[in-house]
Design a protein around this motif. Sequence first.
Motif, PDB file in Angstrom:
ATOM      1  N   SER A  49       0.829  -1.209   0.000  1.00  0.00           N
ATOM      2  CA  SER A  49       0.000   0.000   0.000  1.00  0.00           C
ATOM      3  C   SER A  49       0.861   1.256   0.000  1.00  0.00           C
ATOM      4  O   SER A  49       0.523   2.251  -0.653  1.00  0.00           O
ATOM      5  N   ILE A  50       1.985   1.220   0.715  1.00  0.00           N
ATOM      6  CA  ILE A  50       2.902   2.366   0.719  1.00  0.00           C
ATOM      7  C   ILE A  50       3.526   2.555  -0.658  1.00  0.00           C
ATOM      8  O   ILE A  50       3.591   3.679  -1.187  1.00  0.00           O
ATOM      9  N   LEU A  51       3.970   1.458  -1.259  1.00  0.00           N
ATOM     10  CA  LEU A  51       4.575   1.537  -2.594  1.00  0.00           C
ATOM     11  C   LEU A  51       3.552   1.990  -3.631  1.00  0.00           C
ATOM     12  O   LEU A  51       3.848   2.816  -4.502  1.00  0.00           O
ATOM     13  N   GLY A  52       2.332   1.456  -3.537  1.00  0.00           N
ATOM     14  CA  GLY A  52       1.288   1.840  -4.485  1.00  0.00           C
ATOM     15  C   GLY A  52       0.914   3.302  -4.361  1.00  0.00           C
ATOM     16  O   GLY A  52       0.729   4.001  -5.363  1.00  0.00           O
ATOM     17  N   SER A  53       0.807   3.787  -3.127  1.00  0.00           N
ATOM     18  CA  SER A  53       0.478   5.198  -2.904  1.00  0.00           C
ATOM     19  C   SER A  53       1.589   6.103  -3.429  1.00  0.00           C
ATOM     20  O   SER A  53       1.324   7.152  -4.031  1.00  0.00           O
ATOM     21  N   SER A  54       2.835   5.693  -3.208  1.00  0.00           N
ATOM     22  CA  SER A  54       3.972   6.472  -3.716  1.00  0.00           C
ATOM     23  C   SER A  54       3.961   6.517  -5.234  1.00  0.00           C
ATOM     24  O   SER A  54       4.277   7.549  -5.848  1.00  0.00           O
ATOM     25  N   ASN A  55       3.575   5.414  -5.843  1.00  0.00           N
ATOM     26  CA  ASN A  55       3.502   5.354  -7.305  1.00  0.00           C
ATOM     27  C   ASN A  55       2.504   6.374  -7.846  1.00  0.00           C
ATOM     28  O   ASN A  55       2.781   7.080  -8.827  1.00  0.00           O
ATOM     29  N   MET A 145     -21.659  10.906 -13.304  1.00  0.00           N
ATOM     30  CA  MET A 145     -20.436  11.363 -13.953  1.00  0.00           C
ATOM     31  C   MET A 145     -20.483  11.089 -15.452  1.00  0.00           C
ATOM     32  O   MET A 145     -20.910  10.019 -15.877  1.00  0.00           O
ATOM     33  N   PRO A 146     -20.031  12.054 -16.284  1.00  0.00           N
ATOM     34  CA  PRO A 146     -20.015  11.838 -17.732  1.00  0.00           C
ATOM     35  C   PRO A 146     -18.978  10.804 -18.155  1.00  0.00           C
ATOM     36  O   PRO A 146     -19.171  10.075 -19.116  1.00  0.00           O
ATOM     37  N   ASN A 147     -17.851  10.747 -17.442  1.00  0.00           N
ATOM     38  CA  ASN A 147     -16.796   9.780 -17.758  1.00  0.00           C
ATOM     39  C   ASN A 147     -16.987   8.543 -16.890  1.00  0.00           C
ATOM     40  O   ASN A 147     -16.855   8.598 -15.671  1.00  0.00           O
ATOM     41  N   THR A 148     -17.303   7.431 -17.517  1.00  0.00           N
ATOM     42  CA  THR A 148     -17.618   6.217 -16.758  1.00  0.00           C
ATOM     43  C   THR A 148     -16.472   5.210 -16.736  1.00  0.00           C
ATOM     44  O   THR A 148     -16.669   4.071 -16.330  1.00  0.00           O
ATOM     45  N   GLU A 149     -15.277   5.618 -17.175  1.00  0.00           N
ATOM     46  CA  GLU A 149     -14.145   4.697 -17.137  1.00  0.00           C
ATOM     47  C   GLU A 149     -13.826   4.324 -15.688  1.00  0.00           C
ATOM     48  O   GLU A 149     -13.726   5.175 -14.819  1.00  0.00           O
ATOM     49  N   GLY A 150     -13.669   3.051 -15.444  1.00  0.00           N
ATOM     50  CA  GLY A 150     -13.342   2.579 -14.109  1.00  0.00           C
ATOM     51  C   GLY A 150     -14.545   2.272 -13.246  1.00  0.00           C
ATOM     52  O   GLY A 150     -14.393   1.792 -12.119  1.00  0.00           O
ATOM     53  N   ILE A 151     -15.752   2.540 -13.763  1.00  0.00           N
ATOM     54  CA  ILE A 151     -16.959   2.310 -12.969  1.00  0.00           C
ATOM     55  C   ILE A 151     -17.086   0.841 -12.573  1.00  0.00           C
ATOM     56  O   ILE A 151     -17.399   0.519 -11.423  1.00  0.00           O
ATOM     57  N   TRP A 152     -16.832  -0.049 -13.528  1.00  0.00           N
ATOM     58  CA  TRP A 152     -17.004  -1.471 -13.228  1.00  0.00           C
ATOM     59  C   TRP A 152     -16.003  -1.942 -12.183  1.00  0.00           C
ATOM     60  O   TRP A 152     -16.314  -2.800 -11.345  1.00  0.00           O
ATOM     61  N   HIS A 192      -9.980  -1.210  -6.411  1.00  0.00           N
ATOM     62  CA  HIS A 192     -10.141   0.243  -6.515  1.00  0.00           C
ATOM     63  C   HIS A 192      -8.813   0.915  -6.866  1.00  0.00           C
ATOM     64  O   HIS A 192      -8.785   1.872  -7.645  1.00  0.00           O
ATOM     65  N   TYR A 193      -7.724   0.401  -6.288  1.00  0.00           N
ATOM     66  CA  TYR A 193      -6.416   0.972  -6.615  1.00  0.00           C
ATOM     67  C   TYR A 193      -6.115   0.803  -8.106  1.00  0.00           C
ATOM     68  O   TYR A 193      -5.628   1.725  -8.766  1.00  0.00           O
ATOM     69  N   TYR A 194      -6.415  -0.377  -8.631  1.00  0.00           N
ATOM     70  CA  TYR A 194      -6.173  -0.629 -10.052  1.00  0.00           C
ATOM     71  C   TYR A 194      -6.941   0.363 -10.919  1.00  0.00           C
ATOM     72  O   TYR A 194      -6.402   0.899 -11.898  1.00  0.00           O
ATOM     73  N   ALA A 195      -8.202   0.616 -10.558  1.00  0.00           N
ATOM     74  CA  ALA A 195      -9.019   1.555 -11.332  1.00  0.00           C
ATOM     75  C   ALA A 195      -8.427   2.958 -11.286  1.00  0.00           C
ATOM     76  O   ALA A 195      -8.344   3.654 -12.310  1.00  0.00           O
ATOM     77  N   ILE A 196      -8.011   3.393 -10.105  1.00  0.00           N
ATOM     78  CA  ILE A 196      -7.437   4.734  -9.950  1.00  0.00           C
ATOM     79  C   ILE A 196      -6.128   4.846 -10.726  1.00  0.00           C
ATOM     80  O   ILE A 196      -5.883   5.825 -11.436  1.00  0.00           O
ATOM     81  N   ARG A 198      -5.039   2.952 -13.294  1.00  0.00           N
ATOM     82  CA  ARG A 198      -5.166   2.787 -14.740  1.00  0.00           C
ATOM     83  C   ARG A 198      -5.870   3.952 -15.415  1.00  0.00           C
ATOM     84  O   ARG A 198      -5.412   4.447 -16.452  1.00  0.00           O
ATOM     85  N   TYR A 199      -6.980   4.410 -14.849  1.00  0.00           N
ATOM     86  CA  TYR A 199      -7.811   5.384 -15.552  1.00  0.00           C
ATOM     87  C   TYR A 199      -7.509   6.836 -15.204  1.00  0.00           C
ATOM     88  O   TYR A 199      -7.857   7.734 -15.968  1.00  0.00           O
ATOM     89  N   LEU A 200      -6.865   7.070 -14.065  1.00  0.00           N
ATOM     90  CA  LEU A 200      -6.653   8.454 -13.649  1.00  0.00           C
ATOM     91  C   LEU A 200      -5.189   8.879 -13.607  1.00  0.00           C
ATOM     92  O   LEU A 200      -4.887  10.056 -13.758  1.00  0.00           O
ATOM     93  N   TYR A 201      -4.285   7.932 -13.381  1.00  0.00           N
ATOM     94  CA  TYR A 201      -2.881   8.309 -13.233  1.00  0.00           C
ATOM     95  C   TYR A 201      -1.982   7.777 -14.338  1.00  0.00           C
ATOM     96  O   TYR A 201      -0.942   8.361 -14.617  1.00  0.00           O
ATOM     97  N   LEU A 202      -2.344   6.688 -14.959  1.00  0.00           N
ATOM     98  CA  LEU A 202      -1.513   6.114 -16.004  1.00  0.00           C
ATOM     99  C   LEU A 202      -1.562   7.001 -17.243  1.00  0.00           C
ATOM    100  O   LEU A 202      -2.646   7.381 -17.688  1.00  0.00           O
ATOM    101  N   PRO A 203      -0.406   7.373 -17.811  1.00  0.00           N
ATOM    102  CA  PRO A 203      -0.405   8.192 -19.033  1.00  0.00           C
ATOM    103  C   PRO A 203      -1.239   7.541 -20.125  1.00  0.00           C
ATOM    104  O   PRO A 203      -1.297   6.319 -20.238  1.00  0.00           O
ATOM    105  N   SER A 204      -1.878   8.358 -20.951  1.00  0.00           N
ATOM    106  CA  SER A 204      -2.795   7.849 -21.973  1.00  0.00           C
ATOM    107  C   SER A 204      -2.121   6.879 -22.933  1.00  0.00           C
ATOM    108  O   SER A 204      -2.733   5.920 -23.402  1.00  0.00           O
TER     109      SER A 204
END
Length: 212
Positions: A49-55, A145-152, A192-196, A198-204
């Motif tokens: 969790s510490i490593l993931g948060s730092s990422n 929300m208009p953007n539904t990426e990560g909803i599932w 939830h971490y994977y969704a955050i 992939r869809y919000l922090y990972l470069p396009s």
Amino acid sequence: MFAPRLLDFQKTKYARFMNHRVPAHKRYQPTEYEHAANCATHAFWIIPSILGSSNLYFLSDDDWETISAWIYGLGLCGLFVVSTVFHTISWKKSHLRMVEHCLHMFDRMVIYFFIAASYAPWYKLVELLCYIVMGFFPALVILSMPNTEGIWELVTGGVFYCLGMVFFKSDGRIPFAHAIWHLFVAFGAGTHYYAIWRYLYLPSTLQTKVSK
């Protein structure tokens, strides 16, 4: 009648691994095996969790993403750290009743904070404050929300938490019930971490590669 008998592990060889069912007004008394499992199932996730948060922090592109990474990271790390400390004190230092009681209350409060923090990266700061107040129901506003990426992924994580509640309420009926609940919490948090990530922090550009 069939279901209670099916779940009556007290009459099986697994009885030594589980505590006896206690009335609502009495304390939960895990066995030594369950104490160890309760500690291990959340202690294992502290470093990830510490490593993931730092990422997420290092992937942040602006101030809002940085703030969101901090809020989410504090909730994620706090969840596993506080839970591990509480269960360790409850196991090895149970005579420190006041300390144990305070940690127990703190453990519950961290859960509420983590619920809100899990949605922090998806909203603006003003909206986040509303969700912290709402506590249990931040996910309801996601539907608008208009953007539904990560909803599932968010829904799947929520399902893990809900399924885990079955075991949370099964102490004294199922061996290692509380530890199994811990695992469902970890799976929900991981989803939830994977969704955050992939869809919000990972470069396009990398998102496209991951999708493929």
